[in-house]
Design a protein around this motif. Structure first.
Motif, PDB file in Angstrom:
ATOM      1  N   GLN A   1     -28.987  59.809 132.172  1.00  0.00           N
ATOM      2  CA  GLN A   1     -28.392  58.594 131.614  1.00  0.00           C
ATOM      3  C   GLN A   1     -27.078  58.924 130.904  1.00  0.00           C
ATOM      4  O   GLN A   1     -26.080  58.206 131.041  1.00  0.00           O
ATOM      5  CB  GLN A   1     -29.403  58.011 130.635  1.00  0.00           C
ATOM      6  N   ALA A   2     -27.066  60.027 130.137  1.00  0.00           N
ATOM      7  CA  ALA A   2     -25.848  60.448 129.445  1.00  0.00           C
ATOM      8  C   ALA A   2     -24.747  60.799 130.441  1.00  0.00           C
ATOM      9  O   ALA A   2     -23.574  60.455 130.237  1.00  0.00           O
ATOM     10  CB  ALA A   2     -26.147  61.644 128.541  1.00  0.00           C
ATOM     11  N   ALA A   3     -25.123  61.473 131.530  1.00  0.00           N
ATOM     12  CA  ALA A   3     -24.134  61.801 132.562  1.00  0.00           C
ATOM     13  C   ALA A   3     -23.585  60.544 133.218  1.00  0.00           C
ATOM     14  O   ALA A   3     -22.414  60.491 133.616  1.00  0.00           O
ATOM     15  CB  ALA A   3     -24.756  62.722 133.612  1.00  0.00           C
ATOM     16  N   MET A   4     -24.422  59.514 133.340  1.00  0.00           N
ATOM     17  CA  MET A   4     -23.990  58.249 133.942  1.00  0.00           C
ATOM     18  C   MET A   4     -22.944  57.550 133.092  1.00  0.00           C
ATOM     19  O   MET A   4     -22.210  56.686 133.576  1.00  0.00           O
ATOM     20  CB  MET A   4     -25.202  57.344 134.168  1.00  0.00           C
ATOM     21  N   LYS A   5     -22.845  57.913 131.797  1.00  0.00           N
ATOM     22  CA  LYS A   5     -21.847  57.290 130.929  1.00  0.00           C
ATOM     23  C   LYS A   5     -20.448  57.477 131.488  1.00  0.00           C
ATOM     24  O   LYS A   5     -19.624  56.555 131.463  1.00  0.00           O
ATOM     25  CB  LYS A   5     -21.917  57.887 129.519  1.00  0.00           C
ATOM     26  N   LEU A   6     -20.149  58.670 131.991  1.00  0.00           N
ATOM     27  CA  LEU A   6     -18.832  58.926 132.567  1.00  0.00           C
ATOM     28  C   LEU A   6     -18.627  58.096 133.822  1.00  0.00           C
ATOM     29  O   LEU A   6     -17.588  57.450 134.002  1.00  0.00           O
ATOM     30  CB  LEU A   6     -18.656  60.409 132.871  1.00  0.00           C
ATOM     31  N   ALA A   7     -19.626  58.096 134.705  1.00  0.00           N
ATOM     32  CA  ALA A   7     -19.502  57.348 135.955  1.00  0.00           C
ATOM     33  C   ALA A   7     -19.331  55.855 135.688  1.00  0.00           C
ATOM     34  O   ALA A   7     -18.502  55.185 136.327  1.00  0.00           O
ATOM     35  CB  ALA A   7     -20.735  57.595 136.823  1.00  0.00           C
ATOM     36  N   SER A   8     -20.085  55.321 134.735  1.00  0.00           N
ATOM     37  CA  SER A   8     -19.980  53.889 134.444  1.00  0.00           C
ATOM     38  C   SER A   8     -18.662  53.565 133.748  1.00  0.00           C
ATOM     39  O   SER A   8     -18.092  52.487 133.962  1.00  0.00           O
ATOM     40  CB  SER A   8     -21.170  53.405 133.622  1.00  0.00           C
ATOM     41  N   ALA A   9     -18.154  54.478 132.915  1.00  0.00           N
ATOM     42  CA  ALA A   9     -16.845  54.271 132.300  1.00  0.00           C
ATOM     43  C   ALA A   9     -15.755  54.225 133.372  1.00  0.00           C
ATOM     44  O   ALA A   9     -14.817  53.415 133.296  1.00  0.00           O
ATOM     45  CB  ALA A   9     -16.545  55.376 131.288  1.00  0.00           C
ATOM     46  N   MET A  10     -15.877  55.070 134.376  1.00  0.00           N
ATOM     47  CA  MET A  10     -14.925  55.038 135.492  1.00  0.00           C
ATOM     48  C   MET A  10     -14.994  53.689 136.212  1.00  0.00           C
ATOM     49  O   MET A  10     -13.962  53.086 136.547  1.00  0.00           O
ATOM     50  CB  MET A  10     -15.204  56.179 136.467  1.00  0.00           C
ATOM     51  N   ALA A  11     -16.220  53.212 136.433  1.00  0.00           N
ATOM     52  CA  ALA A  11     -16.381  51.929 137.132  1.00  0.00           C
ATOM     53  C   ALA A  11     -15.793  50.775 136.322  1.00  0.00           C
ATOM     54  O   ALA A  11     -15.120  49.884 136.868  1.00  0.00           O
ATOM     55  CB  ALA A  11     -17.865  51.686 137.416  1.00  0.00           C
ATOM     56  N   VAL A  12     -16.043  50.773 135.014  1.00  0.00           N
ATOM     57  CA  VAL A  12     -15.547  49.699 134.168  1.00  0.00           C
ATOM     58  C   VAL A  12     -14.030  49.729 134.073  1.00  0.00           C
ATOM     59  O   VAL A  12     -13.363  48.687 134.173  1.00  0.00           O
ATOM     60  CB  VAL A  12     -16.182  49.779 132.758  1.00  0.00           C
ATOM     61  N   LEU A  13     -13.444  50.909 133.909  1.00  0.00           N
ATOM     62  CA  LEU A  13     -11.991  51.016 133.856  1.00  0.00           C
ATOM     63  C   LEU A  13     -11.349  50.600 135.177  1.00  0.00           C
ATOM     64  O   LEU A  13     -10.332  49.912 135.202  1.00  0.00           O
ATOM     65  CB  LEU A  13     -11.572  52.449 133.505  1.00  0.00           C
ATOM     66  N   GLU A  14     -11.952  51.022 136.277  1.00  0.00           N
ATOM     67  CA  GLU A  14     -11.418  50.643 137.587  1.00  0.00           C
ATOM     68  C   GLU A  14     -11.420  49.119 137.725  1.00  0.00           C
ATOM     69  O   GLU A  14     -10.446  48.524 138.182  1.00  0.00           O
ATOM     70  CB  GLU A  14     -12.265  51.276 138.681  1.00  0.00           C
ATOM     71  N   TYR A  15     -12.512  48.497 137.327  1.00  0.00           N
ATOM     72  CA  TYR A  15     -12.648  47.037 137.422  1.00  0.00           C
ATOM     73  C   TYR A  15     -11.649  46.340 136.507  1.00  0.00           C
ATOM     74  O   TYR A  15     -10.935  45.405 136.908  1.00  0.00           O
ATOM     75  CB  TYR A  15     -14.078  46.644 137.039  1.00  0.00           C
ATOM     76  N   ALA A  16     -11.566  46.792 135.233  1.00  0.00           N
ATOM     77  CA  ALA A  16     -10.790  46.074 134.229  1.00  0.00           C
ATOM     78  C   ALA A  16      -9.300  46.341 134.318  1.00  0.00           C
ATOM     79  O   ALA A  16      -8.487  45.443 134.077  1.00  0.00           O
ATOM     80  CB  ALA A  16     -11.290  46.439 132.836  1.00  0.00           C
ATOM     81  N   VAL A  17      -8.939  47.571 134.659  1.00  0.00           N
ATOM     82  CA  VAL A  17      -7.521  47.963 134.606  1.00  0.00           C
ATOM     83  C   VAL A  17      -6.888  47.978 135.980  1.00  0.00           C
ATOM     84  O   VAL A  17      -5.866  47.335 136.230  1.00  0.00           O
ATOM     85  CB  VAL A  17      -7.351  49.331 133.925  1.00  0.00           C
ATOM     86  N   ALA A  18      -7.513  48.695 136.930  1.00  0.00           N
ATOM     87  CA  ALA A  18      -6.916  48.776 138.252  1.00  0.00           C
ATOM     88  C   ALA A  18      -6.925  47.423 138.945  1.00  0.00           C
ATOM     89  O   ALA A  18      -6.046  47.109 139.741  1.00  0.00           O
ATOM     90  CB  ALA A  18      -7.676  49.795 139.101  1.00  0.00           C
ATOM     91  N   GLY A  19      -7.913  46.588 138.609  1.00  0.00           N
ATOM     92  CA  GLY A  19      -7.979  45.265 139.220  1.00  0.00           C
ATOM     93  C   GLY A  19      -7.059  44.261 138.555  1.00  0.00           C
ATOM     94  O   GLY A  19      -6.937  43.124 139.004  1.00  0.00           O
TER      95      GLY A  19
END
Length: 323
Positions: free
Chosen positions: A303-321
């Motif tokens: 779950q802790a490792a998923m924090k990085l992956a989910s942060a990448m997903a959220v940033l991609e959605y919020a910023v790159a989009g």
């Protein structure tokens, strides 16, 4: 990056762009995509195509953080962006500048802002309106939405389909619990039980909102205050630390209220095969035993490792989009 904030709204303030302030603002399709992308990045971070190239992401944390701050900082780098870190006393907010003026300035120079605060979500919304840039809530008093994205992605990574899954949350109805209620209300076919100490449950309005949202998808969200009323079958048991970051309890006898909600081997033995989850940091011997936290059935470190992956997903959605 452009040289000015977004187009002002009717009040003359810059209009807020897509970010992630609350899972109340996110529909089922968007949450599903964030979860899917989190799982993808967890499997292979090389899937990132540097969509934040040339973008600056402010990382403003006025409350302590290990996992979330590190995750968003590294996520910005992995996606090709440049993180700009601010501590609690680094901005002129500390000398009396208004939140609106601070937001307006940050909107002139940054492409997005990730914020953790011990203050209310309303302050983040005000900051987003002033900046006119995507603002991501990395934890406010009322809700921790990026944690819920991480947690749901961890469940999907482990179980595959969540339809028919029975999920048990044990502990205080805090900002993590709020985010889980709102997020899981948008996942079809779940049964979600919040077992909370009397007087420390989810806000009643939030619980009603989540239960109504869930009902439209065949999901059940319920709350109990008695550990004797738990479901007969549970697939995942989740807890958080009893002393939530930035909060304190006025009741001097609060530990006596919380003690029955301790997650140990006895509780887990009621649900053979159930996995254990914890958003960390953990206090072994408080909310969870060391044997459970560090045991074979624990997903806490995945779950802790998923924090990085989910942060990448959220940033991609919020910023790159955000174009």
């Amino acid at each position: 990056m452009t040289d000015s904030p977004r187009t002002p709204d009717a009040t003359g303030a810059p209009s807020p762009e897509a970010g992630l302030l609350s899972l109340r603002d996110v529909d089922e399709k968007t949450l599903s995509e964030l979860v899917r992308r989190s799982v993808d990045f967890h499997r292979d971070q090389r899937l990132a195509t540097r969509p934040l190239e040339g973008r600056a992401v402010g990382i403003l944390f006025t409350a302590t953080s290990t996992r979330t701050r590190t995750a968003f900082t590294v996520a910005a780098l992995r996606l090709g962006g440049t993180p700009v870190a601010y501590g609690p006393a680094d901005l002129q907010l500390a000398t009396g500048e208004s939140l609106a003026d601070t937001g307006r300035i940050l909107g002139l120079m940054l492409d997005a802002l990730v914020v953790r605060t011990a203050g209310p979500l309303a302050e983040m919304r005000q900051l987003a309106r002033a900046a006119g840039r995507p603002v991501i809530n990395a934890m406010a008093t009322e809700e921790h939405p990026t944690q819920a994205v991480c947690d749901i992605a961890t469940l999907v990574r482990h179980f595959g389909s969540l339809s028919g899954l029975s999920f048990l949350y044990v502990g205080e109805g805090n900002n993590t619990a709020t985010a889980l209620a709102r997020g899981m209300a948008r996942v079809p076919g779940l049964r979600v039980t919040f077992a909370t100490p009397p007087g420390y449950g989810l806000p009643s309005a939030l619980l009603a909102e989540a239960a109504a949202e869930a009902g439209r998808r065949g999901t059940v969200i319920e709350e109990v205050h008695d550990m004797g009323r738990l479901p007969g079958h549970v697939d995942a048991v989740y807890t958080t630390r009893w002393q939530t970051t930035g909060t304190s309890k006025v009741d001097p006898a609060w530990r006596e209220r919380f003690r029955p909600f301790y997650v140990d081997e006895t509780l887990m033995s009621r649900f053979p095969g159930a996995v254990f989850m914890h958003d960390l940091p953990a206090h072994r011997g408080d909310e969870v035993s060391g044997a459970v936290l560090d045991g074979e059935g624990s997903l806490a470190w995945r779950q802790a490792a998923m924090k990085l992956a989910s942060a990448m997903a959220v940033l991609e959605y919020a910023v790159a989009g955000d174009s």
